[in-house]
Design an enzyme around this catalytic site. Structure first.
Site, mmCIF file in Angstrom:
data_model
loop_
_atom_site.group_PDB
_atom_site.id
_atom_site.type_symbol
_atom_site.label_atom_id
_atom_site.label_comp_id
_atom_site.label_asym_id
_atom_site.label_seq_id
_atom_site.Cartn_x
_atom_site.Cartn_y
_atom_site.Cartn_z
ATOM 1 N N ASN A 848 -5.193 -0.050 -7.253
ATOM 2 C CA ASN A 848 -4.201 -1.060 -6.899
ATOM 3 C C ASN A 848 -3.924 -1.254 -5.415
ATOM 4 O O ASN A 848 -3.502 -2.341 -5.023
ATOM 5 C CB ASN A 848 -2.863 -0.723 -7.585
ATOM 6 C CG ASN A 848 -2.970 -0.742 -9.089
ATOM 7 O OD1 ASN A 848 -3.477 -1.681 -9.667
ATOM 8 N ND2 ASN A 848 -2.513 0.322 -9.727
ATOM 9 N N TYR A 849 -4.125 -0.232 -4.585
ATOM 10 C CA TYR A 849 -3.644 -0.319 -3.206
ATOM 11 C C TYR A 849 -4.721 -0.273 -2.126
ATOM 12 O O TYR A 849 -4.461 -0.653 -0.998
ATOM 13 C CB TYR A 849 -2.627 0.800 -2.933
ATOM 14 C CG TYR A 849 -1.354 0.649 -3.724
ATOM 15 C CD1 TYR A 849 -0.419 -0.327 -3.386
ATOM 16 C CD2 TYR A 849 -1.088 1.454 -4.823
ATOM 17 C CE1 TYR A 849 0.736 -0.488 -4.120
ATOM 18 C CE2 TYR A 849 0.072 1.299 -5.562
ATOM 19 C CZ TYR A 849 0.982 0.322 -5.199
ATOM 20 O OH TYR A 849 2.120 0.167 -5.933
ATOM 21 N N LEU A 850 -5.901 0.206 -2.464
ATOM 22 C CA LEU A 850 -6.964 0.302 -1.465
ATOM 23 C C LEU A 850 -7.934 -0.850 -1.632
ATOM 24 O O LEU A 850 -8.507 -1.035 -2.715
ATOM 25 C CB LEU A 850 -7.712 1.636 -1.612
ATOM 26 C CG LEU A 850 -6.859 2.901 -1.491
ATOM 27 C CD1 LEU A 850 -7.732 4.133 -1.663
ATOM 28 C CD2 LEU A 850 -6.132 2.937 -0.155
#
Length: 890
Positions: A848-850
C-alpha cells in the site's frame, strides 16, 4: 530485534549486524533504527499501561468512548489529474520512533489490561476499512466536534489499504522446470529431455506413432517402447496446449499504461459493464443426529438456525477467541436472540454460558477436517474442480468489452465477527447475506444477473462513476461491503498509479507546506496553531489523520482525534505518544520535538481533562481542505504514502552493497522495508510458529555444516596435507560429537521413512497393474543397508576421516566445499533476516505505501530477480511498474 545468528565458525564467521545508514535528512540512525536525539526506551516502557485501558477510576474497565459515528465519504481524490515527475527530490521529514518496537503490539497486542500478546487478526469484515480516508465536510458544533451528516449519495473509495500479512505477500520462488519423461528409442538409450528443444515432433516420430497405433488396432501386443513413446507424445501434446493457452492469456493483458489517459476525468469510470453478480455460500448443512451440544451435561436438540450459530462458536473452541470475555459475552448475547426465535425442540432453557458444552460439536468438526486432510491428491483435485466450476461464472466480468478478473466475488458466509485488536464487538453474530441485501451495479441494457440462491436483488443500478460491482451493509458494524475488480485489473492499476503519482507530485509542494506550518506554529490564531502542530505530527511521525468514532466502535484514534491522555510531556522537549491506532494496534513513541511544538502541546492541554480532545479546533475535514489549497487532491493520507516511499528510496540507496551477493542485497531491501514499517507503525506479534521455524532453520544449517565436515574429512583421507591448509583445518562450530550423533540419528530416521514410503508406493503401483506386492523382506533389506551405512558413519566419528560412497577427484571435493561455504553464508543471512523481521509486518507497506517502481528499478539496477521480492499476486497487481528503467527515482 537483533539479527544476529549465533551459529558461527572460525572458517565461516557470520556477518556482523549491518548498521543502518543515516538518511539524507538524518532521520535514520546508524544503529538501524529511526533516529532520535531522545534517550532510547527503557525496559520500563514495556510495562506502561495503555491510557485507553487502564483508567484512573477503574483500571480493569475500558473507558467507553464518546466519539460520534464516522461519516462515510469518498476517496475520490484518487481520481484527480496528476502532475508529472518533479525535477527535484525532497527528503522525508520523518523522525525517529525510539521504543516503538518494544512497546507496541508485540508485547501488548490487546487493550484488555492483561498485557497478553496475541497474533493480529486479519478479518474479511475489515477488508474495506481505512482510517486514512478523508472525511466529508461537517458542520462544527459549539464543542468543536464534527456534527454527523449523512450525504444523500456516497462515493465509494476505489482502493483499500488492507493491513495484512497474508500469503499473497510472500515472494514466489522460481519454479523448477518439470522433469520431462525419458523417451525410449530403438536407436539409442540417450536422455531425450532437453528443455531447449522445440515441442514439434520430427516426421520420423509421427510415422512411428502411426505404426504403433496400427499395431494396436490389429490387436498386436504393444511393446514397452511403443507405450512409452505414445505416452511421451501425449505429454508433449498437453504441454504444447498449455503453452499455447498461456501465450493467449498473456496476449489478452490490457496494457492500459501504454498510450492511455491513466489520470481519468474523475467521473466516468467505464462505458459498459456486464457480470453475473456475486457467489453466495451454500446453505447450512445439519449435523448428524448424534452430534449435539450439551447443557448441564445433557444433549440439547437445537433447530437448524440455533445449531448453526452454536457451531460457529464450537469451531473456535480451542482458539484464543474462546478465551476472550468480550468475545464470549457478545456471542452468547446474540445467540440468546436466535434461541428466543428458535428455541430448543426438547424444551431446554439455555441461560448460563458457563453451563454450555460445545465440545461434541468441536470434535465432530475436527474429525471432518482430518477426513478432508486424509483425502488423496486425486480426490482433493476433484473437489477443487467441482468448486471451481460452481464459481467460474462469477470470477470475471466484461468491462468495456474486455474480460477483467473480479476480486472478492464471494459473499462472506455467516459467522462470528473476530475484528482486529481489542474490538468491542468481537464475537458478535454476522448474519447470512441474502440477495435482498445486495445492490448490483451493471451497465444499462445488459441482462440482470440471477442470484445462485432464491431471492431478488435489493436494487439494480447503472452508475458508471463508481467501480464497484455489488455492495451491501453488514450488520455488526454497519460497514458497507463492496465487490471490486481484482488487484490486477486496469481500473485498480490506474487507481494505484494515480495514488503514487500524487505522492510524487507532493515533492513539488512539500517544502512550501513545511515552511508554512513551521511558521504557523507560533501564530496567535489558536485554530491555525493547532492545525500546524497536527500537520507537524502527520508529516514527521507519519500519523494517520484520524476519524470520529461511534460509541460502539473500537477506541482507535489518529492525529486529529488524539486526546490529552494520549500525549505526555517530558521536559525539556520530549513527547511520549501512547494510544491505539488502526486495528487497535498500540502506537507507542518517545520523540524529541521542536521547542515550539512542545510548548504548543503544553498550551493545548491546559485546563483540560484527560479525555478532552488535544486538538479541539481541528478536525480531519478542515485539515484536508487546507491541504488542498496547496495541491489538488492533497490529503493527510498522501503524506503517509510520500514519507514511506521517499524514506524507502533513501534507505535503499544508502544501504545496498554494490558488490554484495543477492542475499546481502535482499537483506538490505528488507532492512529498508523494516524502517518504513516502523515509521508507519506496522507492528505485529511474533508469529507463534517463529521459534519452530527458526529451529528448523538451525537444524538445516547444522546439516550444511555436517556435509562440509564430511567433505573435509574425505580430503584428509585422500591426502593428509589438506590438514595443514587453513581453509580446511578448522572444525565447524556447533558440531561436537554429541551434535554429530544427534544429526546422524535424525538423518537415519529420515532415510528409513523415505524408504518405507517408496516401498508403499511401489506396492500401490503393482496393485493397480494387477501384480502381487513385494515381500516384506525387500523392505527389510533396504532398511538393513541404511543401518549398515550409519554404523560405518558412527565408526568414523573422531577419526577425522571419511570414505565417500562414490569416489571423486580432490578438485571436485574442493569445489563442493566452496559451494557449501556460499550456501552456509547465504543461509545465515536468511536466518538473520527472518529473526530481524519477526516483530514487523513488511507486507502492508509493500502493498500500500511503497511505490512498486522503486522496487522494480532497484531489482534491475542490482541484478536481483523481482520474484524474490514480489509474490505472484503483487506482480499481477503492479504490471505497470515492471517496465521502468533502472535509474528511475521516486
Amino acid at each position: 530485534m537483533s539479527g544476529d545468528v549465533t551459529m558461527s565458525s572460525d572458517d565461516d564467521r557470520p556477518l556482523k549486524p549491518r548498521a543502518g545508514p543515516s538518511g539524507r535528512n538524518g532521520h535514520i540512525a546508524q544503529n538501524g533504527n529511526l533516529r532520535s536525539g531522545a534517550i532510547a526506551s527503557s525496559s520500563d516502557d514495556e510495562d506502561m499501561p495503555l491510557s485507553q485501558v487502564a483508567r484512573k477510576s477503574d483500571p480493569a474497565t475500558p473507558r467507553p468512548t464518546k466519539r460520534k459515528k464516522p461519516v462515510y465519504t469518498s476517496s475520490s481524490d484518487d481520481d484527480t489529474p496528476l502532475a508529472s515527475s518533479p525535477a527535484k527530490r525532497t527528503a522525508s521529514a520523518a523522525v525517529p520512533m525510539p521504543g516503538a518496537i518494544e512497546a507496541t503490539a508485540t508485547r501488548v497486542a490487546t487493550a484488555n489490561g492483561k498485557g497478553k500478546a496475541s497474533k493480529k487478526e486479519v478479518d474479511s469484515d475489515s477488508a474495506f476499512d481505512d482510517d486514512d480516508v478523508p472525511i466529508a465536510k461537517a458542520k462544527r458544533g459549539t464543542n468543536g466536534r464534527a456534527k454527523r451528516k449523512q450525504p444523500p449519495k456516497k462515493r465509494v473509495k476505489e482502493e483499500s489499504d488492507v493491513e495484512s500479512e497474508d500469503s499473497d505477500d510472500k515472494p514466489i520462488a522460481k519454479k523448477k522446470a518439470p522433469a520431462r519423461k525419458r523417451k525410449v528409442k530403438a536407436e539409442s538409450d540417450a536422455d531425450d529431455s532437453d528443455d531447449d528443444k522445440p515441442l514439434k515432433r520430427p516426421p520420423a516420430k509421427k510415422a512411428a506413432t502411426k505404426k504403433a497405433v496400427k499395431e494396436s488396432s490389429s490387436e498386436a501386443p504393444k511393446s514397452r517402447r511403443g507405450a512409452a513413446k505414445a505416452k511421451s507424445e501425449e505429454t508433449d501434446e498437453v504441454t504444447k496446449k498449455a503453452k499455447k493457452k498461456k501465450e493467449e492469456e498473456e496476449e489478452e493483458v490490457f496494457r492500459w499504461w501504454e498510450g492511455q489517459d491513466v489520470e481519468g476525468d474523475g467521473t466516468q469510470k467505464w462505458r459498459t459493464l456486464e457480470h453475473n453478480g456475486v457467489y453466495f455460500p451454500p446453505p447450512y448443512e445439519l449435523l448428524p443426529s448424534n452430534v449435539k451440544m450439551k447443557y448441564k451435561g445433557k444433549p440439547v436438540d437445537l433447530p437448524p438456525e440455533s445449531e448453526e450459530v452454536a457451531g460457529f462458536y464450537a469451531a473456535l473452541l480451542e482458539t484464543d477467541h474462546a478465551k476472550d470475555k468480550t468475545f464470549n459475552k457478545n456471542f452468547f448475547d446474540d445467540w440468546q436472540k436466535v434461541l428466543k426465535k428458535n428455541p430448543p425442540r426438547d424444551g431446554t432453557k439455555i441461560t448460563d454460558f458457563e453451563l454450555c458444552d460445545f465440545r461434541p460439536m468441536y470434535e465432530y468438526f475436527e474429525a471432518e477436517k482430518a477426513k478432508k486432510k486424509a483425502l488423496t491428491a486425486a480426490e482433493k483435485k476433484e473437489l477443487k474442480a467441482k468448486k471451481d466450476a460452481l464459481e467460474a461464472p462469477y470470477t470475471h466480468c466484461v468491462l468495456d468489452g474486455r474480460k477483467e478478473k473480479v476480486g472478492n466475488f464471494r459473499v462472506e458466509p455467516p459467522g462470528l465477527f473476530r475484528g482486529r485488536g481489542d474490538h468491542p464487538k468481537k464475537g458478535a453474530l454476522k448474519y447470512r447475506v441474502r440477495p435482498e441485501d445486495i445492490t448490483i451495479n451493471i451497465g444499462e441494457g445488459v441482462p440482470i444477473p440471477k442470484p445462485n440462491m432464491p431471492g431478488k436483488w435489493k436494487d439494480v443500478t447503472h452508475d458508471n462513476t463508481v467501480t464497484w460491482l455489488a455492495n451491501w451493509t453488514e450488520n455488526v458494524n454497519g460497514n458497507h461491503k463492496y465487490v471490486f475488480l481484482a488487484a490486477g485489473s486496469s481500473i485498480k492499476g490506474q487507481s494505484d498509479m494515480q495514488k503514487f503519482e500524487k505522492a510524487r507530485e507532493l515533492k513539488n509542494h512539500v517544502d512550501r507546506i513545511r515552511a508554512d506550518y513551521t511558521r504557523d506554529l507560533k501564530t496567535k490564531l489558536m485554530q491555525d496553531r493547532q492545525r500546524a502542530t497536527a500537520m507537524y505530527f502527520i508529516d514527521r511521525l507519519a500519523l494517520r489523520a484520524g476519524n470520529e468514532k461511534g460509541e460502539d466502535e473500537a477506541d482507535t484514534v489518529g492525529c486529529c482525534s488524539l486526546r490529552c491522555e494520549h500525549v505526555t510531556l517530558q521536559p525539556p522537549n520530549k513527547l511520549v505518544f501512547d494510544f491505539l491506532g488502526k486495528d487497535s494496534i498500540r502506537y507507542y513513541n518517545q520523540v524529541d520535538v521542536d521547542e515550539q511544538v512542545f510548548k504548543n502541546i503544553r498550551i493545548f492541554k491546559e485546563n483540560k481533562e484527560d479525555d478532552d480532545d488535544l486538538f479541539d479546533r481541528v478536525h480531519t475535514a478542515s485539515l484536508n481542505k487546507h491541504l488542498q489549497s496547496y495541491m489538488k487532491g492533497l490529503t493527510a493520507k498522501v503524506f503517509r504514502t510520500y514519507n514511506a516511499s521517499i524514506t524507502f528510496q533513501e534507505q535503499l540507496e544508502q544501504g545496498t552493497p554494490e558488490k554484495g551477493t543477492v542475499q546481502e542485497k535482499l537483506n538490505a531491501y528488507n532492512h529498508a522495508n523494516r524502517m518504513v514499517a516502523i515509521l508507519c507503525n506496522h507492528q505485529r506479534a511474533v508469529p507463534k510458529t517463529h521459534e519452530q521455524s527458526m529451529g528448523k532453520m538451525r537444524e538445516k544449517l547444522r546439516g550444511f555444516k555436517y556435509e562440509r565436515m564430511k567433505l573435509r574429512h574425505a580430503l584428509f583421507a585422500i591426502d593428509a596435507k589438506y590438514k595443514k591448509n587453513k581453509k580446511y583445518s578448522a572444525d565447524e562450530s556447533d558440531l561436537d560429537d554429541e551434535g554429530i550423533a544427534e544429526h546422524e540419528d535424525q538423518l537415519k530416521a529420515k532415510e528409513i521413512e523415505k524408504v518405507e514410503k517408496k516401498f508403499a508406493k511401489e506396492n500401490e503401483k503393482l496393485a493397480e497393474d494387477g501384480n502381487p506386492p513385494q515381500k516384506d523382506s525387500v523392505l527389510k533389506e533396504r532398511i538393513q543397508e541404511i543401518e549398515t551405512e550409519f554404523k560405518r558413519l558412527k565408526k568414523e566419528r573422531g577419526t577425522g576421516k571419511h570414505q565417500l560412497k562414490r569416489e571423486r577427484p580432490t578438485e571436485k571435493i574442493e569445489e563442493a566445499i566452496e559451494k557449501l561455504d556460499d550456501k552456509i553464508k547465504t543461509f545465515k543471512l536468511q536466518m538473520e533476516d527472518r529473526e530481524a523481521g519477526k516483530e514487523v509486518a513488511l507486507g502492508t507497506s509493500k502493498i500500500n505505501y511503497l511505490d512498486p517502481r522503486i522496487t522494480a528499478a532497484w531489482c534491475k539496477k542490482h541484478g536481483v530477480p523481482i520474484e524474490k521480492i514480489f509474490s505472484k499476486t503483487l506482480l499481477t497487481k503492479f504490471p505497470w511498474a515492471m517496465e521502468v528503467d533502472d535509474d528511475w527515482k521516486f
